[in-house]
Motif scaffolding. Sequence first.
Motif, PDB file in Angstrom:
ATOM      1  N   ARG A  42       0.835  -1.287   0.001  1.00 26.38           N
ATOM      2  CA  ARG A  42      -0.017  -0.011  -0.059  1.00 26.38           C
ATOM      3  C   ARG A  42       0.996   1.200   0.113  1.00 26.38           C
ATOM      4  O   ARG A  42       1.735   1.462   1.017  1.00 26.38           O
ATOM      5  N   ARG A  43       0.551   1.984  -1.151  1.00 24.03           N
ATOM      6  CA  ARG A  43       1.871   3.158  -1.226  1.00 24.03           C
ATOM      7  C   ARG A  43       1.118   4.415  -0.742  1.00 24.03           C
ATOM      8  O   ARG A  43       0.180   4.757  -1.265  1.00 24.03           O
ATOM      9  N   LEU A  44       1.729   5.084   0.191  1.00 15.21           N
ATOM     10  CA  LEU A  44       1.280   6.182   0.971  1.00 15.21           C
ATOM     11  C   LEU A  44       1.968   7.517   0.422  1.00 15.21           C
ATOM     12  O   LEU A  44       1.315   8.735   0.560  1.00 15.21           O
ATOM     13  N   LEU A  45       3.155   7.252  -0.031  1.00 16.29           N
ATOM     14  CA  LEU A  45       4.041   8.436  -0.422  1.00 16.29           C
ATOM     15  C   LEU A  45       4.939   7.952  -1.490  1.00 16.29           C
ATOM     16  O   LEU A  45       5.458   6.868  -1.437  1.00 16.29           O
ATOM     17  N   PRO A  46       5.090   8.531  -2.765  1.00 12.59           N
ATOM     18  CA  PRO A  46       4.266   9.798  -2.882  1.00 12.59           C
ATOM     19  C   PRO A  46       2.754   9.763  -3.055  1.00 12.59           C
ATOM     20  O   PRO A  46       2.357   8.505  -3.603  1.00 12.59           O
ATOM     21  N   ASN A  47       1.789  10.647  -2.798  1.00 13.08           N
ATOM     22  CA  ASN A  47       0.426  10.621  -2.772  1.00 13.08           C
ATOM     23  C   ASN A  47      -0.148  11.702  -3.658  1.00 13.08           C
ATOM     24  O   ASN A  47       0.349  12.871  -3.762  1.00 13.08           O
ATOM     25  N   LEU A  48      -1.019  11.543  -4.385  1.00 14.23           N
ATOM     26  CA  LEU A  48      -1.814  12.742  -4.754  1.00 14.23           C
ATOM     27  C   LEU A  48      -1.926  13.750  -3.922  1.00 14.23           C
ATOM     28  O   LEU A  48      -2.567  13.663  -2.812  1.00 14.23           O
ATOM     29  N   GLY A  49      -1.351  14.979  -4.293  1.00 16.05           N
ATOM     30  CA  GLY A  49      -1.505  16.164  -3.306  1.00 16.05           C
ATOM     31  C   GLY A  49      -0.549  16.175  -2.077  1.00 16.05           C
ATOM     32  O   GLY A  49      -0.367  17.174  -1.657  1.00 16.05           O
ATOM     33  N   ARG A  50       0.070  14.965  -1.732  1.00 17.38           N
ATOM     34  CA  ARG A  50       0.891  15.181  -0.684  1.00 17.38           C
ATOM     35  C   ARG A  50       2.272  14.397  -1.129  1.00 17.38           C
ATOM     36  O   ARG A  50       2.290  12.853  -1.160  1.00 17.38           O
ATOM     37  N   ARG A  51       3.394  14.951  -1.572  1.00 15.90           N
ATOM     38  CA  ARG A  51       4.523  14.150  -2.040  1.00 15.90           C
ATOM     39  C   ARG A  51       5.773  13.998  -1.200  1.00 15.90           C
ATOM     40  O   ARG A  51       6.357  12.798  -1.171  1.00 15.90           O
ATOM     41  N   MET A  52       5.767  14.633   0.080  1.00 12.11           N
ATOM     42  CA  MET A  52       6.686  14.400   0.984  1.00 12.11           C
ATOM     43  C   MET A  52       6.504  14.821   2.539  1.00 12.11           C
ATOM     44  O   MET A  52       5.535  15.552   2.323  1.00 12.11           O
ATOM     45  N   VAL A  53       7.009  14.239   3.293  1.00 12.04           N
ATOM     46  CA  VAL A  53       6.847  14.752   4.820  1.00 12.04           C
ATOM     47  C   VAL A  53       8.389  14.970   5.452  1.00 12.04           C
ATOM     48  O   VAL A  53       8.880  13.822   5.630  1.00 12.04           O
ATOM     49  N   GLY A  54       8.862  16.200   5.582  1.00 10.61           N
ATOM     50  CA  GLY A  54      10.301  16.434   5.770  1.00 10.61           C
ATOM     51  C   GLY A  54      10.778  15.878   4.669  1.00 10.61           C
ATOM     52  O   GLY A  54      10.523  16.039   3.424  1.00 10.61           O
ATOM     53  N   ALA A  55      11.758  15.046   4.951  1.00 16.12           N
ATOM     54  CA  ALA A  55      12.853  14.486   3.918  1.00 16.12           C
ATOM     55  C   ALA A  55      12.469  13.073   3.590  1.00 16.12           C
ATOM     56  O   ALA A  55      12.826  12.514   2.665  1.00 16.12           O
ATOM     57  N   TRP A  56      11.454  12.678   4.037  1.00 20.65           N
ATOM     58  CA  TRP A  56      10.641  11.186   3.841  1.00 20.65           C
ATOM     59  C   TRP A  56       9.888  11.374   2.382  1.00 20.65           C
ATOM     60  O   TRP A  56       8.864  12.081   2.526  1.00 20.65           O
ATOM     61  N   ALA A  57      10.141  10.571   1.496  1.00 21.79           N
ATOM     62  CA  ALA A  57       9.684  10.750   0.072  1.00 21.79           C
ATOM     63  C   ALA A  57       9.142   9.614  -0.421  1.00 21.79           C
ATOM     64  O   ALA A  57       8.488   9.516  -1.549  1.00 21.79           O
ATOM     65  N   PHE A  58       9.111   8.422   0.132  1.00 20.24           N
ATOM     66  CA  PHE A  58       8.360   7.359  -0.323  1.00 20.24           C
ATOM     67  C   PHE A  58       8.045   6.371   0.825  1.00 20.24           C
ATOM     68  O   PHE A  58       8.724   6.125   1.866  1.00 20.24           O
ATOM     69  N   VAL A  59       6.700   5.755   0.832  1.00 20.97           N
ATOM     70  CA  VAL A  59       6.471   5.117   1.979  1.00 20.97           C
ATOM     71  C   VAL A  59       5.518   3.907   1.539  1.00 20.97           C
ATOM     72  O   VAL A  59       4.519   4.380   0.842  1.00 20.97           O
ATOM     73  N   ASP A  60       5.833   2.702   1.857  1.00 21.73           N
ATOM     74  CA  ASP A  60       4.966   1.416   1.283  1.00 21.73           C
ATOM     75  C   ASP A  60       4.802   0.816   2.670  1.00 21.73           C
ATOM     76  O   ASP A  60       6.007   0.347   3.661  1.00 21.73           O
ATOM     77  N   HIS A  61       3.560   0.215   2.833  1.00 26.19           N
ATOM     78  CA  HIS A  61       3.183  -0.425   3.925  1.00 26.19           C
ATOM     79  C   HIS A  61       2.698  -1.890   3.357  1.00 26.19           C
ATOM     80  O   HIS A  61       2.027  -1.879   2.561  1.00 26.19           O
ATOM     81  N   TYR A  62       3.232  -2.965   3.809  1.00 29.18           N
ATOM     82  CA  TYR A  62       2.933  -4.377   3.339  1.00 29.18           C
ATOM     83  C   TYR A  62       2.575  -5.381   4.541  1.00 29.18           C
ATOM     84  O   TYR A  62       3.092  -4.999   5.392  1.00 29.18           O
ATOM     85  N   GLY A  63       1.669  -6.141   4.250  1.00 32.75           N
ATOM     86  CA  GLY A  63       1.273  -7.293   5.128  1.00 32.75           C
ATOM     87  C   GLY A  63       0.179  -6.632   6.186  1.00 32.75           C
ATOM     88  O   GLY A  63      -0.395  -5.527   6.200  1.00 32.75           O
ATOM     89  N   PRO A  64      -0.018  -7.651   7.122  1.00 38.78           N
ATOM     90  CA  PRO A  64       0.555  -8.890   7.409  1.00 38.78           C
ATOM     91  C   PRO A  64       0.157  -9.824   6.432  1.00 38.78           C
ATOM     92  O   PRO A  64      -1.201  -9.979   6.014  1.00 38.78           O
ATOM     93  N   ASP A  65       1.004 -10.472   5.712  1.00 34.33           N
ATOM     94  CA  ASP A  65       0.975 -11.552   4.681  1.00 34.33           C
ATOM     95  C   ASP A  65       1.191 -12.951   5.142  1.00 34.33           C
ATOM     96  O   ASP A  65       2.129 -13.051   5.570  1.00 34.33           O
ATOM     97  N   ASP A  66       0.268 -13.805   4.865  1.00 38.12           N
ATOM     98  CA  ASP A  66       0.832 -15.388   5.327  1.00 38.12           C
ATOM     99  C   ASP A  66       1.460 -15.958   3.990  1.00 38.12           C
ATOM    100  O   ASP A  66       0.900 -16.052   2.958  1.00 38.12           O
ATOM    101  N   ILE A  67       2.580 -16.083   4.077  1.00 37.69           N
ATOM    102  CA  ILE A  67       3.397 -16.297   3.121  1.00 37.69           C
ATOM    103  C   ILE A  67       4.019 -17.991   3.407  1.00 37.69           C
ATOM    104  O   ILE A  67       5.185 -18.190   2.923  1.00 37.69           O
ATOM    105  N   ALA A  68       3.411 -18.619   4.232  1.00 39.01           N
ATOM    106  CA  ALA A  68       3.949 -19.896   4.486  1.00 39.01           C
ATOM    107  C   ALA A  68       4.136 -20.815   3.280  1.00 39.01           C
ATOM    108  O   ALA A  68       5.077 -21.450   3.355  1.00 39.01           O
ATOM    109  N   ASP A  69       3.257 -20.772   2.368  1.00 40.49           N
ATOM    110  CA  ASP A  69       3.353 -21.566   1.223  1.00 40.49           C
ATOM    111  C   ASP A  69       3.792 -20.662   0.068  1.00 40.49           C
ATOM    112  O   ASP A  69       3.539 -21.121  -1.235  1.00 40.49           O
ATOM    113  N   GLU A  70       4.209 -19.491  -0.007  1.00 42.06           N
ATOM    114  CA  GLU A  70       4.666 -18.638  -0.892  1.00 42.06           C
ATOM    115  C   GLU A  70       6.021 -18.082  -0.709  1.00 42.06           C
ATOM    116  O   GLU A  70       6.676 -18.270   0.223  1.00 42.06           O
ATOM    117  N   PRO A  71       6.773 -17.789  -1.992  1.00 38.74           N
ATOM    118  CA  PRO A  71       8.366 -17.190  -1.839  1.00 38.74           C
ATOM    119  C   PRO A  71       8.300 -15.998  -0.822  1.00 38.74           C
ATOM    120  O   PRO A  71       9.348 -15.784  -0.509  1.00 38.74           O
TER     121      PRO A  71
END
Length: 321
Positions: A42-71
């Motif tokens: 889930r990509r939060l930055l860059p976002n429509l209308g909000r590109r950065m927060v201070g020097a933070w320029a890119f934020v992805d959130h992932y999971g929790p994913d069950d990867i027991a049978d996945e790579p």
Amino acid sequence: MSNLDRQAALTVCGGRGFVVAEPVRELLSPRRVQLGESTEVRRLLPNLGRRMVGAWAFVDHYGPDDIADEPGMQVPPHPHMGLQTVSWLHEGEVLHRDSTGSLQTVRPRELGLMTSGRAISHSEESPRPHARFLHGAQLWVALPDAHRHVEPHFQHHADLPRVTAPGLTATVILGALDGATSPGTTYSPLVGADLTLTAGTETSLPLEPDFEYAVLAMSGEAHVDGVPVLPGSMLYLGCGRTELPLRALSDAGLMLLGGEPFEEEIVMWWNFIGRTDEEIREAREAWVDSGRFGEVKGYDGDRLPAPELPATQLKARGRVR
């Protein structure tokens, strides 16, 4: 972690024109992006209308994913320049390799900090075998002009300082919070902290009024300055705050991101941060044709091909024509 978007767009970020100089409550919704075979972020930055927060320029959130049978996470070697990557896990493990020879497994609540500087390449993968669940965030910090050509290097810190209060533990990932300072190297005034709250907690954190802030919801149910934030969403808070009220309706995990507004305009494309479109084009050509970004040894697979650059042209100072 790479931006695997094959239609990557040139994005102009930074500059005071994007900064809100007063406290606000701006809830950002994520854009869903497929990362490899079995990981959606889930990509939060860059976002429509909000590109950065201070020097933070890119934020992805992932999971929790069950990867027991996945790579699990499988991100082939790819390049970076002009930024730092921050790997942060709540569950699972990620094996990091890079072209400086670093080989490190990053585990929950440990800091994996890669400074690309002028050029680096790296890969990230779930170890084999790996834990059942994978849950975390990947973030980029833009390097200011004075430091964006530093020698590339990787840091791993398993022991990070904490700030505690009844029902709250704040792990300081980067920068400083309430007198506690992370050992991770930073190049501009900023803060990143992982907040763990127990159900029923009502508390507040001290903030720097000159910083702009945002809070990423990782898990549970919490209210930030009275606004409910659900996992995978981000609340932008603007500047001018001296404290941040928090209330947990259940056990909850949040990430606090902040910093002095990034005054320089930057151009971000794919996995590069530069100042002009010519720098971006030269970096892409170098990944395709030369050894500028080095070699990641030990990864079982091919490196990531570069997408095509969009037709959009930018002026030298980074503004769209």
